[in-house]
Design a protein around this motif. Structure first.
Motif, PDB file in Angstrom:
ATOM      1  N   MET A  82      16.587  11.544  15.267  1.00 26.61           N
ATOM      2  CA  MET A  82      16.339  11.916  13.877  1.00 26.61           C
ATOM      3  C   MET A  82      17.444  11.358  12.983  1.00 26.61           C
ATOM      4  O   MET A  82      18.606  11.310  13.374  1.00 26.61           O
ATOM      5  N   TYR A  83      17.034  10.971  11.773  1.00 25.19           N
ATOM      6  CA  TYR A  83      17.958  10.415  10.781  1.00 25.19           C
ATOM      7  C   TYR A  83      17.601  10.954   9.405  1.00 25.19           C
ATOM      8  O   TYR A  83      16.483  11.410   9.175  1.00 25.19           O
ATOM      9  N   ARG A  84      18.570  10.833   8.488  1.00 26.02           N
ATOM     10  CA  ARG A  84      18.335  11.139   7.081  1.00 26.02           C
ATOM     11  C   ARG A  84      18.662   9.891   6.270  1.00 26.02           C
ATOM     12  O   ARG A  84      19.703   9.276   6.466  1.00 26.02           O
ATOM     13  N   LEU A  85      17.767   9.547   5.369  1.00 25.24           N
ATOM     14  CA  LEU A  85      17.970   8.431   4.459  1.00 25.24           C
ATOM     15  C   LEU A  85      18.379   8.992   3.106  1.00 25.24           C
ATOM     16  O   LEU A  85      17.704   9.868   2.564  1.00 25.24           O
ATOM     17  N   TYR A  86      19.505   8.487   2.588  1.00 21.87           N
ATOM     18  CA  TYR A  86      19.974   8.857   1.253  1.00 21.87           C
ATOM     19  C   TYR A  86      19.947   7.622   0.373  1.00 21.87           C
ATOM     20  O   TYR A  86      20.513   6.587   0.726  1.00 21.87           O
ATOM     21  N   LEU A  87      19.291   7.724  -0.756  1.00 22.40           N
ATOM     22  CA  LEU A  87      19.303   6.695  -1.787  1.00 22.40           C
ATOM     23  C   LEU A  87      20.025   7.309  -2.971  1.00 22.40           C
ATOM     24  O   LEU A  87      19.610   8.355  -3.477  1.00 22.40           O
ATOM     25  N   THR A  88      21.118   6.688  -3.419  1.00 20.84           N
ATOM     26  CA  THR A  88      21.882   7.233  -4.542  1.00 20.84           C
ATOM     27  C   THR A  88      22.169   6.125  -5.552  1.00 20.84           C
ATOM     28  O   THR A  88      21.977   4.947  -5.271  1.00 20.84           O
ATOM     29  N   GLY A  89      22.608   6.532  -6.737  1.00 20.96           N
ATOM     30  CA  GLY A  89      22.888   5.579  -7.805  1.00 20.96           C
ATOM     31  C   GLY A  89      21.633   4.951  -8.380  1.00 20.96           C
ATOM     32  O   GLY A  89      21.668   3.850  -8.909  1.00 20.96           O
ATOM     33  N   LEU A  90      20.507   5.666  -8.287  1.00 23.89           N
ATOM     34  CA  LEU A  90      19.225   5.158  -8.782  1.00 23.89           C
ATOM     35  C   LEU A  90      19.098   5.421 -10.284  1.00 23.89           C
ATOM     36  O   LEU A  90      19.609   6.413 -10.790  1.00 23.89           O
ATOM     37  N   THR A 145       0.845  -1.195   0.000  1.00 26.70           N
ATOM     38  CA  THR A 145       0.000   0.000   0.000  1.00 26.70           C
ATOM     39  C   THR A 145       0.876   1.239   0.000  1.00 26.70           C
ATOM     40  O   THR A 145       2.010   1.203   0.482  1.00 26.70           O
ATOM     41  N   GLN A 146       0.362   2.307  -0.544  1.00 20.48           N
ATOM     42  CA  GLN A 146       1.126   3.550  -0.613  1.00 20.48           C
ATOM     43  C   GLN A 146       0.729   4.450   0.543  1.00 20.48           C
ATOM     44  O   GLN A 146      -0.436   4.807   0.689  1.00 20.48           O
ATOM     45  N   ALA A 147       1.704   4.826   1.366  1.00 17.87           N
ATOM     46  CA  ALA A 147       1.460   5.716   2.492  1.00 17.87           C
ATOM     47  C   ALA A 147       1.719   7.161   2.084  1.00 17.87           C
ATOM     48  O   ALA A 147       2.369   7.431   1.073  1.00 17.87           O
ATOM     49  N   ASP A 148       1.213   8.083   2.899  1.00 14.11           N
ATOM     50  CA  ASP A 148       1.438   9.507   2.649  1.00 14.11           C
ATOM     51  C   ASP A 148       2.765   9.992   3.227  1.00 14.11           C
ATOM     52  O   ASP A 148       3.283  11.018   2.816  1.00 14.11           O
ATOM     53  N   ALA A 149       3.288   9.251   4.226  1.00 13.89           N
ATOM     54  CA  ALA A 149       4.519   9.672   4.887  1.00 13.89           C
ATOM     55  C   ALA A 149       5.427   8.474   5.112  1.00 13.89           C
ATOM     56  O   ALA A 149       4.962   7.353   5.329  1.00 13.89           O
ATOM     57  N   PHE A 150       6.727   8.707   5.072  1.00 15.12           N
ATOM     58  CA  PHE A 150       7.721   7.667   5.313  1.00 15.12           C
ATOM     59  C   PHE A 150       7.760   7.363   6.803  1.00 15.12           C
ATOM     60  O   PHE A 150       7.961   8.249   7.620  1.00 15.12           O
ATOM     61  N   GLY A 151       7.519   6.130   7.151  1.00 12.11           N
ATOM     62  CA  GLY A 151       7.536   5.713   8.552  1.00 12.11           C
ATOM     63  C   GLY A 151       7.629   4.209   8.627  1.00 12.11           C
ATOM     64  O   GLY A 151       7.667   3.514   7.610  1.00 12.11           O
ATOM     65  N   VAL A 152       7.629   3.700   9.840  1.00  8.83           N
ATOM     66  CA  VAL A 152       7.780   2.267  10.052  1.00  8.83           C
ATOM     67  C   VAL A 152       6.658   1.501   9.368  1.00  8.83           C
ATOM     68  O   VAL A 152       5.472   1.797   9.558  1.00  8.83           O
ATOM     69  N   ASN A 153       7.058   0.542   8.534  1.00 11.28           N
ATOM     70  CA  ASN A 153       6.153  -0.337   7.786  1.00 11.28           C
ATOM     71  C   ASN A 153       5.184   0.414   6.884  1.00 11.28           C
ATOM     72  O   ASN A 153       4.067  -0.035   6.650  1.00 11.28           O
ATOM     73  N   GLN A 154       5.632   1.558   6.363  1.00 18.71           N
ATOM     74  CA  GLN A 154       4.836   2.351   5.428  1.00 18.71           C
ATOM     75  C   GLN A 154       5.667   2.608   4.173  1.00 18.71           C
ATOM     76  O   GLN A 154       6.694   3.286   4.233  1.00 18.71           O
ATOM     77  N   GLY A 187      14.025  12.625   5.596  1.00 17.11           N
ATOM     78  CA  GLY A 187      14.278  12.530   7.030  1.00 17.11           C
ATOM     79  C   GLY A 187      13.243  11.643   7.700  1.00 17.11           C
ATOM     80  O   GLY A 187      12.127  11.500   7.214  1.00 17.11           O
ATOM     81  N   PHE A 188      13.649  11.047   8.815  1.00 10.24           N
ATOM     82  CA  PHE A 188      12.714  10.229   9.584  1.00 10.24           C
ATOM     83  C   PHE A 188      13.143  10.181  11.043  1.00 10.24           C
ATOM     84  O   PHE A 188      14.285  10.478  11.389  1.00 10.24           O
ATOM     85  N   ARG A 189      12.196   9.835  11.905  1.00  7.78           N
ATOM     86  CA  ARG A 189      12.434   9.762  13.350  1.00  7.78           C
ATOM     87  C   ARG A 189      12.255   8.325  13.826  1.00  7.78           C
ATOM     88  O   ARG A 189      11.305   7.648  13.429  1.00  7.78           O
TER      89      ARG A 189
END
Length: 145
Positions: free
Chosen positions: A125-133, A31-40, A68-70
């Motif tokens: 707080m953390y930042r997720l970086y996805l690169t080389g996509l 399913t598509q969530a509106d916000a990045f979070g645990v199991n979303q 970013g995420f917490r």
């Protein structure tokens, strides 16, 4: 929408359907969530890595995303991604170095999850970086411990 190539891939791999039998901790992937979070799972627009502010030292050329995420409870969390790419997690809201991953792996058989990288995270707080996509968008999910 009909995807004949996907049906051929499913038949060749012995899969009745993609993402049909995911384990409970990955059930949010379908399913598509509106916000990045645990199991979303969220779909993020991919931009140019050169325009990504404060990226990690090991950022790969190509498409990139930062979000970013917490974390509120300590544990081993996974980052699930639908394509090839580099996954880095950086603590804080600016600066800092990417954390060492604890485990690298693939998604379950018959799933559209290409890879899952796990990190031991403490509350904060953390930042997720996805690169080389290589795609214009990336599906990603924070998998709970």
């Amino acid at each position: 929408m009909f995807f004949p190539a996907l049906l051929l891939l499913q038949a060749a791999s012995g899969c009745a359907a993609t993402d049909a039998a995911l384990p409970a901790n990955l059930s949010g992937w379908t399913t598509q969530a509106d916000a990045f979070g645990v199991n979303q799972a969220v779909m993020l627009e991919v931009g140019d890595v050169a325009k990504l502010p404060g990226g990690p030292a090991g950022a790969r050329p190509g498409g990139a995303v930062m979000i970013g995420f917490r974390i509120t409870t300590a544990g081993r969390y996974g980052i699930a991604l639908d394509q090839r790419g580099w996954i880095d997690v950086v603590p804080g809201v600016e600066g800092g170095e990417a954390l060492k991953s604890a485990v690298h792996g693939h998604g379950p058989d018959c799933s559209s999850i290409r890879k899952i990288v796990r990190f031991d995270l403490q509350p904060g707080m953390y930042r997720l970086y996805l690169t080389g996509l290589s795609s214009a968008s990336a599906k990603v999910m924070l998998v709970g411990p």
